[in-house]
Scaffold this motif. Structure first.
Motif, PDB file in Angstrom:
ATOM      1  N   ARG A   1       0.793  -1.352  -0.056  1.00  0.00           N
ATOM      2  CA  ARG A   1      -0.044   0.011  -0.136  1.00  0.00           C
ATOM      3  C   ARG A   1       1.051   0.970   0.000  1.00  0.00           C
TER       4      ARG A   1
ATOM      5  N   GLY B   1       1.037   4.187  -2.840  1.00  0.00           N
ATOM      6  CA  GLY B   1       1.114   5.500  -2.554  1.00  0.00           C
ATOM      7  C   GLY B   1       2.037   6.251  -3.095  1.00  0.00           C
TER       8      GLY B   1
ATOM      9  N   CYS C   1       1.712   6.590  -6.724  1.00  0.00           N
ATOM     10  CA  CYS C   1       0.811   7.777  -7.265  1.00  0.00           C
ATOM     11  C   CYS C   1       1.681   9.097  -7.024  1.00  0.00           C
TER      12      CYS C   1
ATOM     13  N   HIS D   1      -3.262  13.216  -5.587  1.00  0.00           N
ATOM     14  CA  HIS D   1      -2.252  11.954  -5.455  1.00  0.00           C
ATOM     15  C   HIS D   1      -0.696  12.466  -5.155  1.00  0.00           C
TER      16      HIS D   1
ATOM     17  N   TYR E   1      -2.219   9.432   0.218  1.00  0.00           N
ATOM     18  CA  TYR E   1      -2.256   8.001   0.094  1.00  0.00           C
ATOM     19  C   TYR E   1      -1.221   7.138   0.719  1.00  0.00           C
TER      20      TYR E   1
ATOM     21  N   ALA F   1      -1.591   7.807   4.554  1.00  0.00           N
ATOM     22  CA  ALA F   1      -2.514   7.022   5.381  1.00  0.00           C
ATOM     23  C   ALA F   1      -2.070   5.658   5.731  1.00  0.00           C
ATOM     24  N   THR F   2      -1.190   5.150   4.705  1.00  0.00           N
ATOM     25  CA  THR F   2      -0.735   4.006   5.142  1.00  0.00           C
ATOM     26  C   THR F   2       0.248   3.899   6.256  1.00  0.00           C
TER      27      THR F   2
ATOM     28  N   TRP G   1     -10.060  -1.157   4.142  1.00  0.00           N
ATOM     29  CA  TRP G   1      -9.376  -0.318   3.397  1.00  0.00           C
ATOM     30  C   TRP G   1      -9.824   0.140   1.885  1.00  0.00           C
TER      31      TRP G   1
ATOM     32  N   GLN H   1     -11.943   5.173   0.897  1.00  0.00           N
ATOM     33  CA  GLN H   1     -11.213   5.625   0.000  1.00  0.00           C
ATOM     34  C   GLN H   1     -11.610   7.131  -0.450  1.00  0.00           C
TER      35      GLN H   1
ATOM     36  N   VAL I   1      -9.809   9.135   2.566  1.00  0.00           N
ATOM     37  CA  VAL I   1      -8.532   9.369   2.082  1.00  0.00           C
ATOM     38  C   VAL I   1      -8.238  10.285   1.152  1.00  0.00           C
ATOM     39  N   GLY I   2      -8.946   9.978  -0.031  1.00  0.00           N
ATOM     40  CA  GLY I   2      -8.738  10.973  -1.155  1.00  0.00           C
ATOM     41  C   GLY I   2      -9.123  12.408  -0.656  1.00  0.00           C
TER      42      GLY I   2
ATOM     43  N   SER J   1      -6.426  14.054   1.292  1.00  0.00           N
ATOM     44  CA  SER J   1      -5.249  14.385   0.617  1.00  0.00           C
ATOM     45  C   SER J   1      -5.400  15.698  -0.154  1.00  0.00           C
TER      46      SER J   1
END
Length: 367
Positions: A160, A164, A167, A192, A197, A200-201, A216, A222, A225-226, A229
C-alpha cells in the motif's frame, strides 16, 4: 539537477495580502508525544545523503516539523524503528518533490525525470534489490527506506505504501506535461502527488492493528483518504503560490488554474480555492459521521488521525522556514493550535452538494 532548496529564501516574496487561514472544525488536541529523538535520527540520515536543510537562524532546529508530524500520526507505544522509517520516507519524498518533480528544469529534462521515477518505483517494489555502487542518492535512499519499513509492517502495508508513493511520483510526472490543465484534470493529479495515500498507510502502520482489505478498499474509506489528501494539497497551493513562482517552478497550482480557467484575479482565485477546500471539509465531516459508529478500532484510528494529518499540515506550514523565510512570520509549531489568529473562525460555505468535478464527485455518494 541542483536543489531548489539552494534558492536564497530571502528572495522569496511574502504572500500578498493577509496570511490565508483555514477553519479546522475537529478537536484540536495536543499530540500524545513528539519523538524528537527519532526526528534527530531522521535528520542525520537525510544529511548522510547530502541533503542539508538551510537554517535561517542559529536557534532553528532542523527536523522539528518531522517530529511533530510523526507525533500527530502515532502513539507513545509506536515502534521507534517504524517512526524512523516513516520519517525517512517523508523526508525523502520532500527532497524528490523539491529537487526533481518541482525543479525549475523539470520540464526541460522530462526524459531524465521519467527515467529516474521508473527506477525509483522498481526499487520500491523489489525486495532484495541490490543497489549498484555510486548509485544516485535518490535510489540508494529509497532502497534504505524500504529496507527499514518492511520488517516493521505487513507485506500488504508495504505494498500500500509503495502504491501511494507510485501515485505521488507518476502524478508529479504528469503535472510536468500539463501546460494548461482544466480544474478537474488538476485536482485528479493533486490528490495523489501530495502523498496523502502513502501517509494514510503510515498512519495505519502506527495503529493498533492492520486494516482489513475489505475496510481499506471500501469506497467511503477511499473517499475519505482522497478528500483528506486533496484538502492538504489545496492548502499547500494557497500557502506556497508565491514561493513556487519565486523559485521558478513551472508545475501548475490550483490558484493559477482558477485564474486561467475562470479569468479571476489572484484574490478571487484564493477565495474560490478556500471555498473548494471548505466544501471538501464538510464532506469529511459527513464521511466521518457515517464511518465512525461501525468502524473497528484500526479503522477508527485511521479516521481520527487523518484529521490530525490536516491539522499537522497547517501547523508545519506556519512554522516551516520553507514557507516563512522571516522568523518574524513564523510560529513555534506547538503554538499554532492554540493561537486563534492562525485559524479562520468558520468555514467559508455551508454548501454540502458535490463539487462539479467528475474525478471526485463520486465521493459524495458515500456519505
Amino acid at each position: 539537477m541542483s536543489s531548489t532548496s539552494e534558492v536564497d529564501q530571502t528572495t522569496i516574496p511574502a504572500q500578498q495580502g493577509p496570511r490565508p487561514r483555514f477553519h479546522y472544525p475537529l478537536p484540536m488536541q495536543e499530540p500524545s508525544h513528539v519523538p524528537t529523538d527519532v526526528a534527530a535520527q531522521v535528520q542525520a540520515w537525510k544529511e548522510s545523503y547530502g541533503w542539508t536543510e538551510l537554517s535561517p537562524e542559529p536557534h532553528y532546529v532542523p527536523g522539528t516539523a518531522t517530529g511533530w508530524a510523526l507525533g500527530r500520526s502515532s502513539t507513545p507505544e509506536t515502534s521507534k524503528a517504524l517512526l524512523r522509517a516513516i520519517g525517512c520516507a517523508m523526508e525523502w519524498a520532500l527532497v524528490i518533490d523539491d529537487d526533481v518533480l518541482d525543479h525549475p528544469e523539470a520540464r526541460s529534462r522530462a526524459s531524465e525525470v521519467i527515467r529516474l521515477v521508473g527506477q525509483i518505483t522498481h526499487v520500491m517494489e523489489s525486495p532484495g534489490y541490490r543497489v549498484p555502487k555510486n548509485e544516485s542518492p535518490f535510489i540508494a535512499a529509497v532502497h534504505d527506506v524500504m529496507e527499514q519499513l518492511r520488517p516493521e509492517c505487513t507485506p500488504t502495508q508495504a505494498a500500500r505504501m509503495s502504491a501511494g508513493m507510485r501515485c505521488l511520483l507518476t502524478s508529479g510526472v504528469h503535472k510536468i506535461h500539463l501546460d494548461e490543465p482544466n480544474e478537474d484534470e488538476y485536482l485528479a493529479l493533486r490528490m495523489h502527488d501530495v502523498g496523502g495515500y502513502a501517509w494514510a498507510t503510515f498512519i495505519e502502520m502506527c495503529g493498533p492493528a492492520p486494516i482489513t482489505d475489505e475496510d481499506w478498499n471500501a469506497p467511503a474509506v477511499q473517499a475519505l483518504v482522497g478528500c483528506t489528501s486533496l484538502i492538504v494539497g489545496l492548502e499547500n497551493d494557497v500557502f506556497s503560490y508565491h514561493k513556487e513562482k519565486a523559485e521558478g517552478q513551472t508545475s501548475p497550482n490550483f490558484v493559477g488554474v482558477l485564474q486561467a480557467t475562470r479569468r479571476l484575479s489572484f484574490d478571487q482565485a484564493v477565495t474560490l480555492a478556500i471555498e473548494t477546500r471548505d466544501r471538501l471539509m464538510l464532506l469529511i465531516l459527513r464521511l466521518r459521521e457515517r464511518l465512525m459508529p461501525t468502524a473497528e478500532p484500526p479503522l477508527q484510528y485511521l479516521i481520527e488521525r487523518l484529521g490530525q494529518f490536516i491539522m499537522a499540515n497547517t501547523e508545519v506550514t506556519l512554522s516551516a522556514p520553507r514557507y516563512n523565510p522571516s522568523a518574524a512570520d513564523r510560529f513555534a509549531v506547538e503554538d499554532v493550535a492554540k493561537t486563534p489568529a492562525c485559524w479562520a473562525p468558520s468555514l467559508s460555505t455551508t454548501d454540502t452538494s458535490p463539487l462539479p468535478y467528475p474525478s471526485i464527485s463520486w465521493w459524495w455518494d458515500h456519505c
